[in-house]
Design an enzyme around this catalytic site. Structure first.
Site, PDB file in Angstrom:
ATOM      1  N   GLU A  81       0.739  -1.148  -0.243  1.00  0.00           N
ATOM      2  CA  GLU A  81      -0.058  -0.044  -0.043  1.00  0.00           C
ATOM      3  C   GLU A  81       0.954   1.303   0.030  1.00  0.00           C
ATOM      4  O   GLU A  81       0.520   2.459  -0.379  1.00  0.00           O
ATOM      5  CB  GLU A  81      -0.868   0.064   1.358  1.00  0.00           C
ATOM      6  N   HIS A  90       7.494 -26.782   1.998  1.00  0.00           N
ATOM      7  CA  HIS A  90       6.676 -27.860   1.303  1.00  0.00           C
ATOM      8  C   HIS A  90       5.787 -27.381   0.189  1.00  0.00           C
ATOM      9  O   HIS A  90       4.950 -28.049  -0.054  1.00  0.00           O
ATOM     10  CB  HIS A  90       6.209 -28.796   2.304  1.00  0.00           C
ATOM     11  N   LYS A 150     -12.934   2.152  -1.493  1.00  0.00           N
ATOM     12  CA  LYS A 150     -13.753   2.329  -0.421  1.00  0.00           C
ATOM     13  C   LYS A 150     -14.891   3.187  -0.758  1.00  0.00           C
ATOM     14  O   LYS A 150     -16.167   2.998  -0.520  1.00  0.00           O
ATOM     15  CB  LYS A 150     -12.908   3.366   0.730  1.00  0.00           C
TER      16      LYS A 150
HETATM   17  O1  PA5 Z   1      -3.111   1.918   5.650  1.00  0.00           O
HETATM   18  C1  PA5 Z   1      -4.148   2.586   5.413  1.00  0.00           C
HETATM   19  O2  PA5 Z   1      -4.304   3.649   5.419  1.00  0.00           O
HETATM   20  C2  PA5 Z   1      -5.464   1.630   5.142  1.00  0.00           C
HETATM   21  O3  PA5 Z   1      -5.032   0.283   5.008  1.00  0.00           O
HETATM   22  C3  PA5 Z   1      -6.370   1.817   6.360  1.00  0.00           C
HETATM   23  O4  PA5 Z   1      -6.032   1.609   7.686  1.00  0.00           O
HETATM   24  C4  PA5 Z   1      -7.638   1.031   6.359  1.00  0.00           C
HETATM   25  O5  PA5 Z   1      -8.226   1.134   4.765  1.00  0.00           O
HETATM   26  C5  PA5 Z   1      -8.714   1.432   7.218  1.00  0.00           C
HETATM   27  O6  PA5 Z   1      -8.867   2.583   7.258  1.00  0.00           O
HETATM   28  P1  PA5 Z   1      -9.589   3.257   8.588  1.00  0.00           P
HETATM   29  O7  PA5 Z   1      -8.882   3.154   9.842  1.00  0.00           O
HETATM   30  O8  PA5 Z   1      -9.832   4.719   8.212  1.00  0.00           O
HETATM   31  O9  PA5 Z   1     -10.847   2.607   8.968  1.00  0.00           O
END
Ligand code: PA5
Length: 428
Positions: free
Chosen positions: A271, A292, A403
């Site tokens: 990410e 394995h 999202k």
């Molecule tokens: O790293 C990130 O920004 C994302 O993985 C968020 O943590 C994830 O989408 C969850 O978002 P939120 O904490 O706003 O619910």
């Protein structure tokens, strides 16, 4: 955390990186380090995460979880960065508190958990930085209702960690729930060492100070040269290998307790660095289990992979009992720990013999201090790699797109992303 990059050098592996190239890259590391230090000093978005060892207040977290400190079980509701840090810490360490992480919205899976948990002895830990994530909010509403149906007062058993405003903050205020704030400037996947990752650790009785001091010790190692800093050695070497064709990074801890760590790392790497058509693809593996299965591909498949081993020097051990079968005598002289170590050494040597790049990340043991160092060190490695790639490490537009589109498809706003999905669906 110690990092050994010997088996990633071009004298051993192909693709590999030469010592000369690393020395040239070190000039860029020095410039990147300066940029990182400035970002930290100015509390800039993202860089602020590297200040968490000094910023996070364990007392505040312990005070918030006080009402549920005796919980038999802890249900953490969050997703991505709002779940994986906490899961990495609590799945790595022993505790009498059972932990369940609800991130997915698979109804059958959620129902199974809700039916098997002792709700009257269960605490709820809801985490969302934005406070708007559909999966987290939906799961919280479902869990709340399950508690109500069982006659259990969920308001007495819930802790919320979220931003200053948003729907989850409104819910916390409306029901007067104990709540903590996600620190400003800290993106989800970099928030393991804040309340986001540490509320669960506190309920499980883990040593928060040790987590932070392990992270602080790693912070002390950040310096302008990859040759003096394990985190930067990792970030720079993986970057250099990716540039030379190792576009896949298979992370393979040799400890069952670190299986979730590979998941956390995969999110952090993917990410943060997967942008502008760049980035290395992280793959989750586990030693010895994947010896394995995936190992065949790592040793003999396309030369597009780096394997990152994570090892621990000390750990619990158990002798392998003797038997009167002669062919098994070698096992009777060993312990399971010795077997695990032999399996790791054999795998590492086998990859090196086949000229496949691999890096070893070494921990002394799996405890709070070492985990704090590992999480912090890999975050710093990722920030450095982001500087070298020249991407914006701290944004995640592709994740945000999906999202918004999800919310839009359910009628939660007029999003052009949702229209794009609807059009595609019609085309099929
Ligand atoms: O790293 C990130 O920004 C994302 O993985 C968020 O943590 C994830 O989408 C969850 O978002 P939120 O904490 O706003 O619910």
């Amino acid at each position: 955390m110690n990092v050994d990059i010997g088996n990633a050098l071009s004298s051993v592996a192909s693709p590999g990186v030469s010592r000369d190239s690393l020395e040239r890259l070190d000039e860029q590391v020095a410039a990147a380090h300066e940029r990182i230090e400035t970002g930290m000093a100015n509390e800039e978005h993202g860089y602020e995460a590297l200040n968490l060892p000094e910023r996070t207040d364990p007392e505040e977290i312990r005070a918030a979880v006080e009402p549920v400190a005796d919980a038999e079980a802890l249900l953490t509701i969050g997703i991505g960065g709002s779940s994986l840090g906490a899961a990495t810490i609590t799945n790595a360490l022993d505790s009498d508190t059972e932990t369940v992480f609800l991130d997915n919205v698979d109804p059958a899976w959620i129902s199974r958990h809700l039916e098997s948990l002792p709700l009257e002895g269960t605490a709820i830990n809801v985490v969302s930085r934005s406070g708007t994530t559909a999966e987290t909010l939906a799961n919280f509403l479902v869990v709340r209702e399950a508690f109500e149906s069982a006659g259990v007062d969920w308001t007495e058993r819930t802790i919320v960690t979220t931003g200053e405003s948003g729907p989850l903050r409104d819910l916390a205020n409306r029901h007067d729930l104990p709540s903590l704030k996600v620190p400003d400037g800290v993106p989800g996947r970099f928030s393991a060492l804040s309340a986001v990752g540490m509320v669960a650790a506190a309920v499980c009785g883990h040593d928060l100070e040790a987590l932070l001091s392990g992270a602080a010790a790693e912070r002390e190692t950040l310096s302008g040269s990859l040759f003096d800093c394990p985190a930067y050695a990792y970030g720079a070497t993986t970057y250099a290998l990716d540039q030379r064709g190792a576009g896949v990074n298979a992370v393979m801890p040799y400890a069952e307790s670190l299986e979730t760590y590979a998941e956390w790392f995969a999110q952090l790497w993917a990410e943060s660095l997967g942008k502008d058509d760049l980035g290395q693809t992280p793959v989750r593996a586990l030693g010895v289990t994947d010896q394995h299965s995936q190992l065949q591909l790592y040793r003999a498949g396309p030369r597009d992979k780096l394997v990152t081993f994570v090892t621990t020097a000390e750990g619990a051990d158990r002798p392998i009992p003797d038997t009167d079968v002669e062919d098994l005598a070698y096992l009777g002289d060993a312990t399971l720990g010795e077997l695990l170590e032999a399996e790791f050494e054999a795998t590492e040597a086998s990859l090196a013999a086949a000229g496949r790049p691999n890096v070893r990340v070494e921990l002394e043991r799996v405890d709070e201090y070492e985990l704090g160092g590992l999480l912090y060190g890999m975050e710093a490695a990722c920030v450095l790699a982001g500087e070298l790639y020249g991407v914006n490490t701290f944004e995640q537009p592709a994740v945000e797109w999906a999202k918004k589109a999800t919310r839009g498809l359910l009628g939660g706003g007029e999003f052009e992303e949702a229209n794009a999905v609807a059009e595609k669906t019609e085309l099929r």
